[in-house]
Write an enzyme that holds these catalytic residues in place. Structure first.
Site, PDB file in Angstrom:
ATOM      1  N   GLU A  29       3.378  19.015  30.442  1.00  0.00           N
ATOM      2  CA  GLU A  29       3.184  17.893  31.631  1.00  0.00           C
ATOM      3  C   GLU A  29       2.954  16.716  30.682  1.00  0.00           C
ATOM      4  O   GLU A  29       3.896  15.710  30.536  1.00  0.00           O
ATOM      5  CB  GLU A  29       2.242  18.107  32.697  1.00  0.00           C
ATOM      6  CG  GLU A  29       1.996  17.066  33.565  1.00  0.00           C
ATOM      7  CD  GLU A  29       0.919  17.494  34.413  1.00  0.00           C
ATOM      8  OE1 GLU A  29       0.766  16.460  35.454  1.00  0.00           O
ATOM      9  OE2 GLU A  29       0.023  18.396  34.229  1.00  0.00           O
ATOM     10  N   HIS A  67      -0.356  25.559  32.977  1.00  0.00           N
ATOM     11  CA  HIS A  67       0.230  24.252  33.065  1.00  0.00           C
ATOM     12  C   HIS A  67       0.479  23.938  31.621  1.00  0.00           C
ATOM     13  O   HIS A  67      -0.196  24.111  30.828  1.00  0.00           O
ATOM     14  CB  HIS A  67      -1.068  23.220  33.295  1.00  0.00           C
ATOM     15  CG  HIS A  67      -1.409  23.287  34.896  1.00  0.00           C
ATOM     16  ND1 HIS A  67      -1.787  24.242  35.450  1.00  0.00           N
ATOM     17  CD2 HIS A  67      -1.176  22.143  35.537  1.00  0.00           C
ATOM     18  CE1 HIS A  67      -1.688  23.716  36.869  1.00  0.00           C
ATOM     19  NE2 HIS A  67      -1.515  22.537  36.810  1.00  0.00           N
ATOM     20  N   ASP A  80      -7.808  21.798  45.877  1.00  0.00           N
ATOM     21  CA  ASP A  80      -8.583  20.744  45.760  1.00  0.00           C
ATOM     22  C   ASP A  80      -7.976  19.543  45.848  1.00  0.00           C
ATOM     23  O   ASP A  80      -8.653  18.377  45.653  1.00  0.00           O
ATOM     24  CB  ASP A  80      -9.734  20.978  44.940  1.00  0.00           C
ATOM     25  CG  ASP A  80      -9.080  21.101  43.509  1.00  0.00           C
ATOM     26  OD1 ASP A  80      -7.679  21.340  43.262  1.00  0.00           O
ATOM     27  OD2 ASP A  80      -9.562  21.043  42.435  1.00  0.00           O
TER      28      ASP A  80
END
Length: 380
Positions: A212, A209, A24
């Site tokens: 970050e 994830h 996306d």
């Protein structure tokens, strides 16, 4: 042509492996406009291709991960029907193949595509169908590519176990692994331990994830509590590296220069563990600059970590929001951070070694595709 500074044509021709790319986050602006028109989605911030592309890039350049994530409202907004999902997936494969990518893992969150009444299974099957159509089209165009899906659960939601079960259910049908994504602060991966424990019991692969927008605790939890196979981004592992008696994160540029001049590096226990166990880092230079995780590609920790022989890989993250491609990410590393063709080859092999497909399949792509094509370009 120079091995020390390959030109844009050589970089474009080089085979690439992409592990961290959001479905996306890679739509064509023209496709967004066309699907919006077909489905009646009326909330787009611009009505023409150039204006829409510019809006995504400028919004993503805010320096804030939270603001960066807001741009997905519109891409997800037009991905709510089987036809739209299949089209976006097909075009993703075609675009990657045209850029020289030979293997990619494309991630998306099925739970974000249910507004139109689809079931989770409908979403996965539509995307898988699009990927297969894209692979066939790419092969016919002379750009063979293999693409698998990573099913993502959102950190702030409560569907991670359900999405993990979906990933296991479809792992022999185009899905190679699982991921969690979204804002890190306030949503630690330990909220989803049930999903990770289930995946480990099922011998399934997953990435998280981490490192970050949030620091070392995020990385530590992803590895030690959750058992992640890979780290999505992981850029903040540099917080646990000392060069010339100064934390590398204090001044990444100075740390890189000192290391290149022969200064000794000291790794903290977490950084040493990540390096020693060869945990892959899915690093995304342009995206990290946009979200403030790094201040420039030249000073991005990826180069220091490469020099220290961490298992770094090069990735796009979100091609639309960053206005990027694998060729562009590699070109920026060459032009701004001094990477060579051999460095690009090394990172590409790293990525292929770290993919979530069977070992024999990974080895075949390395030995039969990646190494021969780099040799043709002059990097044996």
């Amino acid at each position: 042509m120079s091995l020390e500074s390959p030109d844009a044509d050589v970089i474009t021709r080089a085979p690439k492996v992409l592990l961290h790319d959001h479905l996306d986050g890679g739509l064509r602006p023209a496709t967004i406009l066309e699907i919006a028109d077909e489905t009646g989605y009326a909330d787009l911030p611009a009505g023409d291709v150039d204006g829409l592309a510019r809006w995504f890039r400028e919004s993503a350049d805010s320096g804030s991960l939270e603001r960066y994530l807001e741009t997905f409202v519109h891409t997800v907004g037009v991905m709510q029907t089987p036809d739209a999902l299949r089209r976006v997936a097909r075009e993703c494969v075609e675009d990657l193949a045209a850029d020289g990518v030979v293997y990619a893992e494309s991630r998306y969150a099925p739970e974000q595509h249910l507004i139109g009444g689809l079931a989770l299974e409908d979403v996965v099957e539509a995307v898988n169908a699009g990927f297969r159509e894209g692979e066939r089209a790419a092969a016919e165009a002379g750009n063979p590519i293999r693409v698998t899906a990573l099913l993502t659960a959102m950190r702030h939601a409560a569907k991670s176990r359900e999405i993990a079960e979906l990933a296991v259910r479809y792992r022999d049908d185009g899905v190679s692994g699982f991921d969690i994504a979204g804002a890190e602060a306030g949503y630690p991966p330990t909220r989803h331990l049930d999903a990770f424990e289930y995946l480990r019991r099922e011998n399934a692969h997953f990435t998280i994830h981490a490192g970050e927008a949030f620091g070392l605790p995020s990385i530590w939890e992803a590895i030690q509590w959750c058992g992640a196979d890979r780290l999505g981004h992981g850029v903040r592992i540099v917080d646990d590296v000392v060069i010339d008696h100064r934390p590398a994160s204090d001044d990444p540029g100075a740390a890189l220069a000192a290391q290149a001049a022969g200064a000794e590096a000291y790794l903290g226990l977490l950084a040493a563990y990540v390096k020693d166990t060869r945990i892959p880092l899915e690093m995304c230079p342009s995206s990290n600059v946009q979200t403030g995780a790094a201040d420039s590609v030249a000073r991005h920790p990826i180069t220091l970590l490469k020099n220290l022989r961490f298992r770094v890989t090069v990735n796009t993250d979100n091609r639309l929001m960053s206005g990027t491609s694998m060729s562009r990410e590699m070109r920026l590393l060459v032009e701004e951070a001094g990477w060579t063709l051999r460095d690009l080859r090394w990172a590409t092999v790293n990525a292929m070694k770290s993919a979530f497909i069977p070992f024999d399949d990974r080895l075949a792509l390395i030995e039969d595709v990646i190494k021969p094509r780099y040799a043709e370009l002059g990097a044996p």
